[in-house]
Design a protein around this motif. Structure first.
Motif, PDB file in Angstrom:
ATOM      1  N   VAL A  86      -1.121  -4.742  11.469  1.00 28.14           N
ATOM      2  CA  VAL A  86      -1.463  -6.188  12.403  1.00 28.14           C
ATOM      3  C   VAL A  86       0.184  -7.471  12.262  1.00 28.14           C
ATOM      4  O   VAL A  86       0.690  -7.523  13.613  1.00 28.14           O
ATOM      5  N   ARG A  87       1.117  -6.730  10.944  1.00 31.36           N
ATOM      6  CA  ARG A  87       2.097  -7.962  10.778  1.00 31.36           C
ATOM      7  C   ARG A  87       4.026  -7.095  11.232  1.00 31.36           C
ATOM      8  O   ARG A  87       4.889  -6.934  11.302  1.00 31.36           O
ATOM      9  N   ASN A  88       3.099  -5.433  11.933  1.00 37.02           N
ATOM     10  CA  ASN A  88       3.935  -4.259  11.680  1.00 37.02           C
ATOM     11  C   ASN A  88       5.164  -3.738  10.705  1.00 37.02           C
ATOM     12  O   ASN A  88       5.793  -3.721  10.606  1.00 37.02           O
ATOM     13  N   GLN A  89       4.260  -3.273   9.717  1.00 37.09           N
ATOM     14  CA  GLN A  89       4.489  -3.082   8.279  1.00 37.09           C
ATOM     15  C   GLN A  89       3.427  -2.234   7.806  1.00 37.09           C
ATOM     16  O   GLN A  89       3.940  -1.413   7.037  1.00 37.09           O
ATOM     17  N   PHE A  90       3.466  -0.874   8.797  1.00 33.04           N
ATOM     18  CA  PHE A  90       2.851   0.724   8.359  1.00 33.04           C
ATOM     19  C   PHE A  90       3.859   0.889   7.853  1.00 33.04           C
ATOM     20  O   PHE A  90       3.798   2.051   6.141  1.00 33.04           O
ATOM     21  N   GLU A  91       5.532   0.984   7.279  1.00 32.91           N
ATOM     22  CA  GLU A  91       5.844   1.252   6.166  1.00 32.91           C
ATOM     23  C   GLU A  91       6.109   0.682   5.224  1.00 32.91           C
ATOM     24  O   GLU A  91       6.093   1.770   4.364  1.00 32.91           O
ATOM     25  N   ASP A  92       6.228  -0.296   5.543  1.00 34.39           N
ATOM     26  CA  ASP A  92       5.667  -1.298   4.081  1.00 34.39           C
ATOM     27  C   ASP A  92       4.756  -0.828   3.664  1.00 34.39           C
ATOM     28  O   ASP A  92       4.471  -0.645   1.903  1.00 34.39           O
ATOM     29  N   TYR A  93       4.030  -1.046   4.003  1.00 28.25           N
ATOM     30  CA  TYR A  93       2.398   0.097   3.546  1.00 28.25           C
ATOM     31  C   TYR A  93       2.144   1.584   2.948  1.00 28.25           C
ATOM     32  O   TYR A  93       2.017   1.722   2.109  1.00 28.25           O
ATOM     33  N   GLN A  94       2.723   2.779   3.236  1.00 27.83           N
ATOM     34  CA  GLN A  94       3.285   3.103   2.952  1.00 27.83           C
ATOM     35  C   GLN A  94       3.622   3.692   1.159  1.00 27.83           C
ATOM     36  O   GLN A  94       3.373   4.323   0.516  1.00 27.83           O
TER      37      GLN A  94
END
Length: 256
Positions: A86-94
């Motif tokens: 929701v914060r546009n941080q999917f790559e950070d999640y990876q």
């Protein structure tokens, strides 16, 4: 086992594909994890660090190491995945998954609105990196998903690369698969099972009555999730017909 009894249903052995017990860790200390594993490691197949508790858990790496040393995989709750998305941080999640050497991840959309094709795309991407569990169902008790939609979502998410799909119930067992009273939506479960293999589903069932219901319906080797740490051994006795609720269920029928 410490002694022999006849007419005990046959449990699958670790590493299991069915009969899984997924434990919900809502913030155990390292010492509490050590105590839990001392008594229950043989009965725990996977641990979820509930929702986004990992964000505020002290000594997270050390805690994960305790689970790993016991051969028990851990994953971050789906709410954490949603918090990154929701914060546009999917790559950070990876990158977070790599940082903590996580081998499993949960994809969910229980707190945010996410088109199905987008969710399946996330599953496909993560499945190249880790083993994915995908949660189906909303955390909003007012949002009722019809059975055909549960089936369609589960089938699509398994096809996208999910190892297991999780039936949503929250940690209280009062949404999704269950009514607000905790009563199982029996027709929903039975209809899902006409189209989705039972070994592909983990049913969140934190309440004893819910665990008993699923064991009676699907046998000792049903996959159950959101089990409280102090309920692991009690659940195992339910699975084996050694608690009053299932005491007669497996007599004269030892093989499940």
């Amino acid at each position: 086992m410490n002694y022999t009894l006849t007419q005990i249903p046959e449990r699958t052995v670790k590493p299991r594909q069915s009969g899984l017990t997924m434990v919900m860790d809502k913030g155990l200390s390292i010492r509490q994890v050590e105590d839990l594993l001392a008594t229950s490691a043989n009965y725990i197949d996977i641990v979820k660090l509930g929702w986004a508790t990992s964000f505020v858990t002290p000594n997270l790496s050390e805690k994960l190491d305790v689970y790993r040393d016991a051969g028990i995989p851990v994953y971050f709750g789906g709410t954490l995945f949603e918090a990154f998305v929701v914060r546009n941080q999917f790559e950070d999640y990876q990158r977070l998954l790599d940082r903590y050497d996580m081998k499993y991840a949960e994809v969910s959309d229980g707190s945010i609105e996410m088109p199905q094709d987008v969710k399946c795309e996330y599953i496909s991407k993560l499945a190249k990196q880790v083993t994915v569990l995908s949660e189906v169902g909303s955390k909003d008790e007012a949002k009722i998903i019809p059975p055909y939609k549960w089936i369609q979502l589960m089938q699509a998410e398994l096809q996208a690369g999910a190892w297991k799909v999780i039936g949503e119930a929250r940690e209280g067992g009062n949404v999704g698969l269950f009514r607000s009273s905790g009563e199982v939506r029996q027709g929903l479960v039975e209809e899902i099972l006409t189209q989705v293999p039972f070994e592909s589903i983990i049913w969140e069932a934190p309440q004893k009555s819910q665990q008993v219901w699923f064991v009676k319906l699907l046998g000792t080797n049903v996959n159950l999730g959101n089990i409280a740490p102090h309920e692991v051994i009690p659940l195992e006795t339910i699975r084996l017909g050694l608690r009053g609720d299932t005491f007669t269920h497996f007599l004269d029928n030892a093989k499940q």
